[in-house]
Design a protein around this motif. Structure first.
Motif, PDB file in Angstrom:
ATOM      1  N   ASP A  40       0.812  -1.211   0.000  1.00  0.00           N
ATOM      2  CA  ASP A  40       0.000   0.000   0.000  1.00  0.00           C
ATOM      3  C   ASP A  40       0.851   1.270   0.000  1.00  0.00           C
ATOM      4  O   ASP A  40       0.312   2.372  -0.106  1.00  0.00           O
ATOM      5  N   MET A  41       2.148   1.117   0.145  1.00  0.00           N
ATOM      6  CA  MET A  41       3.064   2.254   0.307  1.00  0.00           C
ATOM      7  C   MET A  41       3.781   2.561  -1.001  1.00  0.00           C
ATOM      8  O   MET A  41       4.558   1.763  -1.503  1.00  0.00           O
ATOM      9  N   THR A  42       3.524   3.756  -1.538  1.00  0.00           N
ATOM     10  CA  THR A  42       4.204   4.188  -2.750  1.00  0.00           C
ATOM     11  C   THR A  42       5.584   4.734  -2.440  1.00  0.00           C
ATOM     12  O   THR A  42       6.496   4.613  -3.250  1.00  0.00           O
ATOM     13  N   ALA A  43       5.727   5.346  -1.239  1.00  0.00           N
ATOM     14  CA  ALA A  43       7.003   5.956  -0.863  1.00  0.00           C
ATOM     15  C   ALA A  43       7.125   6.031   0.654  1.00  0.00           C
ATOM     16  O   ALA A  43       6.137   5.896   1.379  1.00  0.00           O
ATOM     17  N   VAL A  44       8.345   6.268   1.112  1.00  0.00           N
ATOM     18  CA  VAL A  44       8.616   6.550   2.520  1.00  0.00           C
ATOM     19  C   VAL A  44       8.586   8.068   2.696  1.00  0.00           C
ATOM     20  O   VAL A  44       9.309   8.795   2.009  1.00  0.00           O
ATOM     21  N   GLY A  45       7.732   8.555   3.595  1.00  0.00           N
ATOM     22  CA  GLY A  45       7.706   9.991   3.798  1.00  0.00           C
ATOM     23  C   GLY A  45       6.449  10.491   4.495  1.00  0.00           C
ATOM     24  O   GLY A  45       5.474   9.757   4.603  1.00  0.00           O
ATOM     25  N   LYS A  81      11.922   1.695  -2.103  1.00  0.00           N
ATOM     26  CA  LYS A  81      10.908   2.732  -2.229  1.00  0.00           C
ATOM     27  C   LYS A  81      11.579   4.101  -2.359  1.00  0.00           C
ATOM     28  O   LYS A  81      12.632   4.344  -1.766  1.00  0.00           O
ATOM     29  N   PRO A  82      10.967   5.021  -3.104  1.00  0.00           N
ATOM     30  CA  PRO A  82      11.478   6.397  -3.106  1.00  0.00           C
ATOM     31  C   PRO A  82      11.233   7.034  -1.741  1.00  0.00           C
ATOM     32  O   PRO A  82      10.394   6.559  -0.966  1.00  0.00           O
ATOM     33  N   ILE A  83      11.951   8.117  -1.453  1.00  0.00           N
ATOM     34  CA  ILE A  83      11.833   8.762  -0.157  1.00  0.00           C
ATOM     35  C   ILE A  83      11.478  10.235  -0.348  1.00  0.00           C
ATOM     36  O   ILE A  83      12.030  10.907  -1.220  1.00  0.00           O
ATOM     37  N   VAL A  84      10.540  10.715   0.472  1.00  0.00           N
ATOM     38  CA  VAL A  84      10.048  12.092   0.409  1.00  0.00           C
ATOM     39  C   VAL A  84      10.639  12.863   1.578  1.00  0.00           C
ATOM     40  O   VAL A  84      10.435  12.497   2.739  1.00  0.00           O
ATOM     41  N   LEU A  85      11.338  13.953   1.278  1.00  0.00           N
ATOM     42  CA  LEU A  85      12.168  14.608   2.284  1.00  0.00           C
ATOM     43  C   LEU A  85      11.743  16.041   2.606  1.00  0.00           C
ATOM     44  O   LEU A  85      11.433  16.838   1.718  1.00  0.00           O
ATOM     45  N   HIS A  86      11.781  16.313   3.908  1.00  0.00           N
ATOM     46  CA  HIS A  86      11.637  17.657   4.444  1.00  0.00           C
ATOM     47  C   HIS A  86      13.031  18.069   4.888  1.00  0.00           C
ATOM     48  O   HIS A  86      13.496  17.697   5.961  1.00  0.00           O
ATOM     49  N   ALA A  87      13.727  18.806   4.012  1.00  0.00           N
ATOM     50  CA  ALA A  87      15.129  19.174   4.282  1.00  0.00           C
ATOM     51  C   ALA A  87      15.425  20.473   3.560  1.00  0.00           C
ATOM     52  O   ALA A  87      15.622  20.485   2.342  1.00  0.00           O
ATOM     53  N   VAL A  88      15.461  21.559   4.320  1.00  0.00           N
ATOM     54  CA  VAL A  88      15.630  22.878   3.711  1.00  0.00           C
ATOM     55  C   VAL A  88      16.812  23.615   4.332  1.00  0.00           C
ATOM     56  O   VAL A  88      17.278  23.297   5.424  1.00  0.00           O
ATOM     57  N   TYR A  89      17.296  24.593   3.567  1.00  0.00           N
ATOM     58  CA  TYR A  89      18.369  25.475   4.016  1.00  0.00           C
ATOM     59  C   TYR A  89      19.569  24.682   4.547  1.00  0.00           C
ATOM     60  O   TYR A  89      20.088  23.818   3.844  1.00  0.00           O
ATOM     61  N   ASP A  90      20.003  24.946   5.786  1.00  0.00           N
ATOM     62  CA  ASP A  90      21.227  24.331   6.304  1.00  0.00           C
ATOM     63  C   ASP A  90      21.130  22.815   6.477  1.00  0.00           C
ATOM     64  O   ASP A  90      22.165  22.140   6.556  1.00  0.00           O
ATOM     65  N   ASP A  91      19.915  22.294   6.530  1.00  0.00           N
ATOM     66  CA  ASP A  91      19.755  20.847   6.704  1.00  0.00           C
ATOM     67  C   ASP A  91      19.999  20.071   5.412  1.00  0.00           C
ATOM     68  O   ASP A  91      20.341  18.890   5.444  1.00  0.00           O
ATOM     69  N   ALA A  92      19.803  20.710   4.289  1.00  0.00           N
ATOM     70  CA  ALA A  92      19.855  20.003   3.010  1.00  0.00           C
ATOM     71  C   ALA A  92      21.213  19.365   2.716  1.00  0.00           C
ATOM     72  O   ALA A  92      21.264  18.200   2.281  1.00  0.00           O
TER      73      ALA A  92
END
Length: 269
Positions: free
Chosen positions: A88-93, A129-140
Motif C-alpha cells: 500500500d506504500m508508494t514511498a517513505v515519507g 521505495k522512493p523517499i520524500v524529504l523535508h530538508a531545507v536550508y542548512d539541513d539540506a
C-alpha cells in the motif's frame, strides 16, 4: 484536459467537510496525488483515504520531523506497520530534519532526528521505495550526505529552499524537487523553478497549507497546480504544453505509478 499530478499533499489533515469539498470539484485533469504522513495515526488515515479515493490517492508513510521525536517503541511500531503495508506504500515519507522547529528552539538536538532519518533511509533502501524529504536550508547538505552514504538516488525534496551549491549537488545526484503554488509570487521559488532541470521537477500543493497571492483565503486544492505549471513555463521560457507533459511524466516515473491505473473511469466522488 492535460493531466496533472500532486506530488505532495497531506490529505489526512483535511476535515471530513473539507474532503467533501475537495472531491466535489471538477477533477477530470487530476490523475493522482501522493498523500504523505505525519505519524502512525496519520499513516492509517492515509491508507483509509487511498482505499476510498482509489486510484487517485497514493500513500507515503513516515514520521514528519517538525514534531517531538518518537519514542523507541513508537518508532518500532511505525516501522513494523509500514513493513506490513508495503504493497500500500508508494514511498517513505514525509521524513527529514526539523529546521523550523529548531528556529523556535535553538537548543534542539538535530543529531537525534538525524538518527531517525537514517533509519527511514535504510528502510527505503531495503524496501526499494522512493523517499520524500523535508530538508531545507542548512539541513539540506547534511541530508545529501546521508543519501550519498546509502547510495539513494530516488529522493524527492518537497518545497525545497537552499543555497545554489546544494541545489546543484541535488540536481547532479538525480534528486527531484517539487514546486508549490507560491511560485506565482515568491521570487525564491521562481528562481528554483527556473534553474532546476525540468526532467527532475514535479509540482505539489502541500495542502492543506494555505497560500497567499491569488490563493489568499482559499482552501488549498490540487487544481492550483494548473497555475503553478503556467508560472513554471513562464520562468523557464518553455511552452505550457511541454511543461505539463514533462512534469506529469516525471511524477509517474519517479513514483513508479502506471498511467494505466488512471485510464479506468473515475468513481463518482
Amino acid at each position: 484536459m492535460i493531466p496533472i499530478f500532486d506530488a505532495h499533499i497531506h490529505l489526512d489533515q483535511y476535515s471530513d467537510e473539507e474532503l467533501h469539498q475537495f472531491f466535489s470539484r471538477d477533477l477530470v485533469t487530476l490523475k493522482g496525488m501522493i498523500s504523505v504522513s505525519f505519524n502512525l495515526a496519520s499513516c492509517k488515515r492515509n491508507l483509509e483515504l487511498s482505499h476510498k479515493y482509489s486510484p487517485l490517492v497514493k500513500c507515503a508513510f513516515g514520521y514528519h520531523p517538525e514534531q517531538t521525536l518518537p519514542s523507541d517503541s513508537e518508532m518500532a511500531d511505525l516501522l513494523n506497520w509500514m513493513h506490513r503495508h508495503l504493497d500500500d506504500m508508494t514511498a517513505v515519507g514525509e521524513v527529514g530534519l526539523p529546521y523550523y522547529l529548531r528556529q523556535k528552539n535553538p537548543q534542539l538536538n538535530r543529531d537525534h532526528y538525524a538518527e531517525i532519518l537514517e533509519e527511514f533511509i535504510k528502510a527505503a533502501v531495503l524496501w526499494d521505495k522512493p523517499i520524500v524529504l523535508h530538508a531545507v536550508y542548512d539541513d539540506a547538505p547534511f541530508v545529501c550526505d546521508l543519501l550519498e552514504k546509502h547510495n539513494i538516488s530516488r529522493a524527492h525534496f518537497h518545497w525545497f529552499k537552499g543555497d545554489p551549491v546544494t541545489t546543484e549537488r541535488m540536481a547532479r545526484n538525480g534528486y527531484y524537487v517539487s514546486i508549490t503554488p507560491d511560485v506565482l509570487y515568491e521570487r525564491e521559488i521562481q528562481k528554483l523553478a527556473a534553474s532546476y532541470p525540468i526532467q527532475q521537477l514535479m509540482v505539489e500543493t502541500d495542502g492543506p497549507w494555505p497560500f497567499e497571492g491569488p490563493f489568499t483565503g482559499q482552501m488549498t486544492h490540487s487544481i492550483m497546480i494548473h497555475q503553478s505549471l503556467s508560472a513554471i513555463a513562464e520562468v523557464k521560457q518553455l511552452t505550457i504544453e511541454s511543461v505539463y507533459s514533462l512534469i506529469y511524466k516525471n511524477s509517474l516515473r519517479f513514483y513508479s505509478v502506471s498511467e494505466s491505473c488512471y485510464e479506468q473511469q473515475k468513481k463518482d466522488l
